[in-house]
Design an enzyme around this catalytic site. Structure first.
Site, PDB file in Angstrom:
ATOM      1  N   GLY A 317       0.806  -1.217   0.000  1.00 22.58           N
ATOM      2  CA  GLY A 317       0.000   0.000   0.000  1.00 22.58           C
ATOM      3  C   GLY A 317       0.837   1.264   0.000  1.00 22.58           C
ATOM      4  N   SER A 318       0.375   2.267   0.766  1.00 23.09           N
ATOM      5  CA  SER A 318       0.984   3.601   0.705  1.00 23.09           C
ATOM      6  C   SER A 318       2.418   3.641   1.228  1.00 23.09           C
ATOM      7  CB  SER A 318       0.122   4.599   1.474  1.00 23.09           C
ATOM      8  OG  SER A 318      -1.139   4.746   0.852  1.00 23.09           O
ATOM      9  N   THR A 319       2.834   2.637   2.016  1.00 19.41           N
ATOM     10  CA  THR A 319       4.218   2.645   2.494  1.00 19.41           C
ATOM     11  C   THR A 319       5.212   2.443   1.360  1.00 19.41           C
ATOM     12  OG1 THR A 319       3.992   0.289   3.041  1.00 19.41           O
ATOM     13  CG2 THR A 319       3.672   1.882   4.835  1.00 19.41           C
TER      14      THR A 319
END
Length: 601
Positions: A317-319
């Site tokens: 995801g956003s990481t």
């Protein structure tokens, strides 16, 4: 007068003085006796020749077996210690108690007296956690070879031996003990009751952990005196090597407690926390929840014996967004001063892509893209990078290869084939915000270390090698394959710092310290299908930004609740770990503050 005395002697006296005349031995008899003596002498000489020439080897071996005492190796293992020397695993001496009723005899008894089992049971019961009835039941009517109990400690064995009971034997054996209990179970593993390694480092480093031992042969004279010959070279060599980990028990305890509390609070499936030294790839902490106690492994389900942070794949995801922006910067697809227009939604190949909050953020810079975690902004930024080049970078980063690590069971990530990735526009679009491909938490830590150390891909590891005695190995030197320009990574770290100062990572702010971070809340995929309502919440931090040294990653799988995000579920765990890390590693406050990019548009 002389004649008169002789004339007076009796006839009996005269007969006793008579000499029996010698008769010659017949020649035949003499020859027979001589032949018999010669035959015996020849037989004796033949027997001596037979023993000394033909049976010498056999007789010598038989004599040596009687004169020689041979001791077989016990199969002990080397200890495992953490980076500061704290014991993590070691062998301790334990005893088995054997009973032989047909030899039962107490001190002071007649040597021929055989005591009934009840007398011995009465002597042993006060020394053991067993009643007389249980001891007698175990013996039954068997005359010998009864194993009464395993795992006796040396103190109890000494007490039993002092009783001097004939027919009671104590057999020593090594027993693996894990003093830290659950703390390192996920990486160290355990031995089963047959001393066979079943998981973790006990299994992957089995050969290294076996202590150097030789069978000892000691010859003794007729009176039992040891003879200083027939000893192999190195037979009395003392093996005091220990396997030293890079993990720190203090930080591991902090991470494990904070993670366990949060997993329980959010009723999550599992969680992992990792701390890496970005300069050399050493892991200071690797905590997983749920875990198990290797001292009583049989009480836990086998599924807990695997370390999921290196064996299970998930979509980051956003990481992963900072990694993507670094790739675009490296290729010149975007500029550090550039902006994107985030109108809240974009359609790629007929598929709609929205921001997580469905907000339109307007014209924003890349620092703000990370601050608000804009999916639309990432899609538009990465659209400037040719999909073929994008895929090449993902492969160059090793997303589809097994990480170079000493952690047992590490697996490769999964990405689409190059043909799929380049022919279907939706693939690079979803990859831009960290979905559509999968990796392990360990791989994500390695990639964020790449951003933190100036663009070098280091190998994550948890061991420093074997050390003798109380000596400890120093930290490893700087290493890693350079992939990104330091200017690129410095820019991305500044953007990540803005996430902590102004964005979703504010909860990890620590006065006096510059920290970069990124939250992540991704849909959970199972067998290629997204599970409705299932999320994976994560947070990654780098500190201190002015001289990056550590990366902290927390991933929590399937937290339950309406407010489950990376900032609410994973970030508090990272905050506890960072607070402990600052103290344990004595990290000084940042000497100066950097100007933080502000939100635009």
């Amino acid at each position: 007068m002389g004649r008169t005395d002789q004339s007076r002697r009796t006839p009996g006296q005269r007969s006793r003085r008579r000499v029996v005349p010698l008769e010659p031995v017949p020649p035949g008899r003499m020859r027979s006796v001589f032949a018999l003596l010669c035959l015996g002498l020849v037989g004796l000489m033949g027997r001596m020749a037979w023993l000394q020439v033909f049976q010498a080897t056999e007789l010598e071996a038989r004599a040596r077996s009687v004169q020689t005492q041979r001791t077989q190796p016990l199969g002990t293992r080397r200890p495992i210690v953490d980076r500061t020397g704290r014991l993590v695993a070691l062998d301790e001496e334990r005893y088995r108690l054997w009973l032989h009723p047909r030899y039962f005899n107490l001190p002071g008894d007649e040597p021929t007296l055989i005591r009934p089992p009840a007398d011995v049971a009465a002597r042993l019961a006060p020394l053991l956690p067993m009643s007389e009835e249980a001891i007698l039941q175990r013996m039954g009517d068997r005359p010998s070879g009864i194993k009464l109990m395993d795992g006796l400690d040396p103190e109890t064995a000494t007490t039993i031996r002092a009783e001097g009971i004939s027919g009671v034997d104590l057999e020593s054996y090594p027993h693996r003990v894990y003093p830290q209990g659950e703390l390192f179970a996920n990486v160290v593993g355990f031995l089963n009751q047959d001393r066979e390694p079943q998981a973790g480092l006990e299994q992957s480093r089995h050969q290294d952990l076996q202590r150097h031992e030789q069978a000892r042969s000691l010859r003794r004279g007729a009176d039992g005196t040891p003879l200083p010959d027939n000893l192999d070279a190195g037979v009395f060599f003392g093996d005091d090597l220990r396997l030293q980990l890079t993990l720190d028990a203090r930080l591991q305890a902090v991470a494990a407690k904070a993670l366990a509390d949060q997993v329980k609070t959010w009723k999550a499936q599992k969680g992992v926390a990792i701390v890496m030294d970005v300069t050399n790839g050493e892991l200071l902490a690797l905590a997983s929840v749920p875990t198990y106690d290797p001292n009583s492994y049989w009480s836990f389900p086998p599924a807990r014996f695997r370390e999921w942070s290196v064996q299970d794949l998930y979509e980051p995801g956003s990481t992963f967004k900072p990694i993507n922006l670094a790739l675009a910067l490296q290729e010149g697809a975007i500029q550090s001063s550039g902006r994107v227009d985030d109108n809240g939604s974009v359609t790629i190949g007929g598929w709609p892509i929205n921001n997580h909050d469905r907000r339109a953020n307007g014209l924003i810079d890349y620092a703000t893209v990370l601050q608000v975690s804009s999916n639309v902004g990432m899609v538009k930024a990465m659209a400037n990078l040719p999909s073929s080049t994008y895929w090449d970078w993902m492969s160059r980063l090793g997303l589809d290869a097994r990480p170079d690590t000493d952690l047992p069971g590490a697996v490769a990530g999964q990405i689409k084939t190059k043909d799929q990735f380049t022919s279907q526009p939706i693939e690079p679009a979803t990859a831009s915000f960290g979905q559509g491909f999968s990796l392990t938490p360990l791989k994500l830590v390695q990639l964020h270390a790449l951003l933190a150390n100036g663009g070098r891909l280091v190998s994550p590891h948890i061991t420093r090698g074997l050390r003798a005695g109380d000596a400890l190995a120093p930290p490893g030197s700087r290493q890693g394959k350079p992939l990104l320009d330091p200017e690129v990574t410095e820019t991305v770290l500044a953007w990540m710092e803005s996430v902590v100062e102004q964005g979703s990572g504010q909860g990890v702010k620590t006065p006096g310290y510059r920290i970069g971070g990124k939250t992540g809340t991704a849909q959970k995929a199972l067998n290629g299908v997204y599970v409705p309502g299932a999320l994976i919440c994560s947070f990654v931090a780098t500190l201190p930004v002015e001289d990056p040294r550590y990366v902290v990653l927390v991933v929590v799988d399937e937290p339950k609740g309406d407010n489950a995000y990376g900032s609410t579920v994973a970030l508090p765990v990272a905050k506890s770990i960072i607070d402990g890390l600052l103290v344990i590693e004595k990290i000084p406050p940042s000497s100066a503050s950097r100007s933080i990019p502000t939100k635009a548009g």
